[in-house]
Design a protein around this motif. Structure first.
Motif, PDB file in Angstrom:
ATOM      1  N   SER A 200       0.846  -1.190   0.000  1.00  0.00           N
ATOM      2  CA  SER A 200       0.000   0.000   0.000  1.00  0.00           C
ATOM      3  C   SER A 200       0.884   1.243   0.000  1.00  0.00           C
ATOM      4  CB  SER A 200      -0.898   0.007   1.236  1.00  0.00           C
ATOM      5  OG  SER A 200      -0.122   0.199   2.412  1.00  0.00           O
ATOM      6  N   SER A 201       0.275   2.397  -0.149  1.00  0.00           N
ATOM      7  CA  SER A 201       1.036   3.654  -0.173  1.00  0.00           C
ATOM      8  C   SER A 201       1.741   3.922   1.152  1.00  0.00           C
ATOM      9  CB  SER A 201       0.110   4.824  -0.511  1.00  0.00           C
ATOM     10  OG  SER A 201      -0.966   4.878   0.416  1.00  0.00           O
ATOM     11  N   LEU A 206      -0.425  -5.650   1.059  1.00  0.00           N
ATOM     12  CA  LEU A 206      -1.823  -5.909   0.729  1.00  0.00           C
ATOM     13  C   LEU A 206      -2.025  -7.345   0.260  1.00  0.00           C
ATOM     14  CD1 LEU A 206      -2.634  -2.590  -1.177  1.00  0.00           C
ATOM     15  CD2 LEU A 206      -3.162  -3.156   1.197  1.00  0.00           C
ATOM     16  N   ARG A 450       2.430   0.816  -4.314  1.00  0.00           N
ATOM     17  CA  ARG A 450       1.578   1.956  -4.649  1.00  0.00           C
ATOM     18  C   ARG A 450       2.116   3.236  -4.034  1.00  0.00           C
ATOM     19  NH1 ARG A 450      -4.299  -0.985  -3.555  1.00  0.00           N
ATOM     20  NH2 ARG A 450      -4.117  -2.537  -5.241  1.00  0.00           N
TER      21      ARG A 450
END
Length: 451
Positions: A200-201, A206, A450
């Motif tokens: 994830s950012s 994830l 991301r």
């Protein structure tokens, strides 16, 4: 399954091997295929799909060590079956030639055509077994000189106890003897894992998955029985009874979601002591394929930051950290990041003393690319890129850039902790002691962070 044509092309489009089995497809299919693949490459820097149709002809292809293995047909056939056939043809040819490249094909075109005529008859598949083909194929391979082989990278290293040897030892034909008529008794085992991770950012994992295979290539005379022992704490399934009806637990250890075995493998004692018994056929073959979604520690951590630096400028900072031991070295690392469509220029700053690194901005596809020759375990590397835009950006720039993707190879390392504990060979005589070589390789399948 019916195949009309089979051919092999180089990356330049040179026709190396061509066999027309049914005369149903135009002879210019090789040129049609290459033009179509080249067009796809130039269009947004995307790879051509493995299957496509042009003027009623279905083209199936796989790319192996820079060579296109292609089959054509006008009839409706199973796509996965044809792609599997192409992979098996490549493997059979490699078994006989020892090394798979353009030079070995050209030197052994008589042997290659003989193999193709035995594998496929009038478009119908007969066999893809190296062992079966030895009864029908009689041409001897012309061995490519070692000086003409590609340089050996660290991923091509095998080990036996404390010994290490380059992977050129496995690039031998299954039918050719060494100089003097002798045959070196040895067996090679590869544990190859392709990992898929999505971050994830904020850096959380994830999704994570491992697709693994245990491959074997035997140069043992007389086909002796092999016993291959894996981790005793290996479990199949995540609790309860697995589809193989093996005992499994949700406790610690290596937990595989599912697996399948080669037809030659016997599972008599697998449930009790995780040992596989088999009589290895000639050539390279997968002993076991497995999939794992158990949580594991990713080999690399990726941090990306994008900051505005003016009306038409921004700065990208990419930081990667190797999360494996210092005695392990990853190689052929490539990091890619799509940039906003209005990016006109990018300049790069590498850390002081950076060696073996390259940077590039592909303007046609608006792609930032960062390559590193190697990364030592525990090391951290940073790239700064200053972007110049052709127009003002509106809103959040992070929504128009990324994600960051990464490819790499890590020799002698695997994240699943699946291990070959021992490789036992049924002895013919007490003095029989063949060489046993084991190699672990971890590669990126889909490694995405991301922004």
């Amino acid at each position: 399954m019916m195949i009309s044509q089979f051919f092999v092309l180089s990356q330049r489009g040179d026709n190396i091997v061509f066999r027309d089995y049914r005369a149903e497809v135009p002879k210019g299919s090789t040129e049609t295929f290459f033009r179509k693949v080249k067009f796809w490459k130039e269009d947004g820097n995307a790879e051509a799909p493995p299957i496509f149709n042009v003027d009623g002809v279905n083209y199936f292809h796989v790319k192996v060590v820079g060579l296109y293995f292609v089959a054509t047909t006008r009839v409706n056939v199973s796509p996965s079956l044809v792609l599997e056939l192409l992979q098996r043809i490549a493997r059979v040819i490699k078994d006989y030639l020892g090394v798979l490249n353009e030079d070995s094909f050209r030197k052994n075109f008589v042997l290659v055509y003989e193999l193709l005529d035995e594998v496929i008859d009038f478009g119908y598949v007969q066999t893809t077994s190296t062992e079966v083909l030895k009864s029908y194929v009689f041409n001897e391979p012309i061995v490519v000189a070692p000086t003409r082989l590609q340089p050996i990278d660290p991923a091509a290293i095998f080990t036996q106890g404390g010994k290490r040897m380059p992977g050129t030892a496995v690039t031998k034909s299954v039918v050719a003897n060494e100089p003097g008529g002798r045959r070196r008794e040895e067996i090679f085992v590869d544990i190859i894992e392709k990992i898929s991770v999505t971050f994830s950012s904020s850096g959380y994992i994830l999704t994570s998955e491992i697709d693994g295979t245990i491959q074997m290539k035997s140069y043992l005379s007389g086909n002796p029985e092999i016993r291959l022992a894996l981790n005793e704490d290996l479990n199949i399934g995540r609790g309860g009874r697995s589809v193989y009806d093996y005992r499994s637990s949700s406790g610690s250890g290596v937990i595989l979601d599912d697996c399948n075995f080669h037809e030659s493998v016997r599972l008599d004692s697998f449930d009790s002591d995780r040992t596989l018994s088999l009589v290895p056929p000639d050539g390279e073959f997968p002993v076991m394929n497995y999939r794992m979604t158990q949580e594991f520690k990713p080999p690399f951590h990726v941090n990306t930051l994008i900051e505005e630096a003016g009306r038409l400028k921004a700065e990208v900072i990419i930081k990667i950290r190797a999360e494996f031991p210092p005695d392990i070295v990853a190689n052929t690392i490539t990091i890619q990041m799509p940039l906003p469509n209005y990016t006109s220029r990018a300049s790069f700053d590498l850390e002081p003393g950076a060696v073996g690194q390259r940077t590039d901005f592909k303007e046609s596809s608006k792609m930032l690319e960062w390559g590193l020759k190697k990364i030592v375990g525990g090391a951290e590397h940073t790239l700064r890129a200053k972007l110049t835009f052709s127009q003002e950006f509106h809103g959040n720039i992070t929504k128009e850039a990324g994600p960051v993707s990464m490819t790499f190879t890590i020799p002698m390392y695997n994240v699943s902790k699946l291990q070959v504990k021992y490789l036992q060979i049924a002895k013919k005589v007490s003095s029989y002691n063949p060489y046993r070589w084991v190699r672990y390789v971890t590669q990126a399948n889909s490694y995405v962070a991301r922004i």
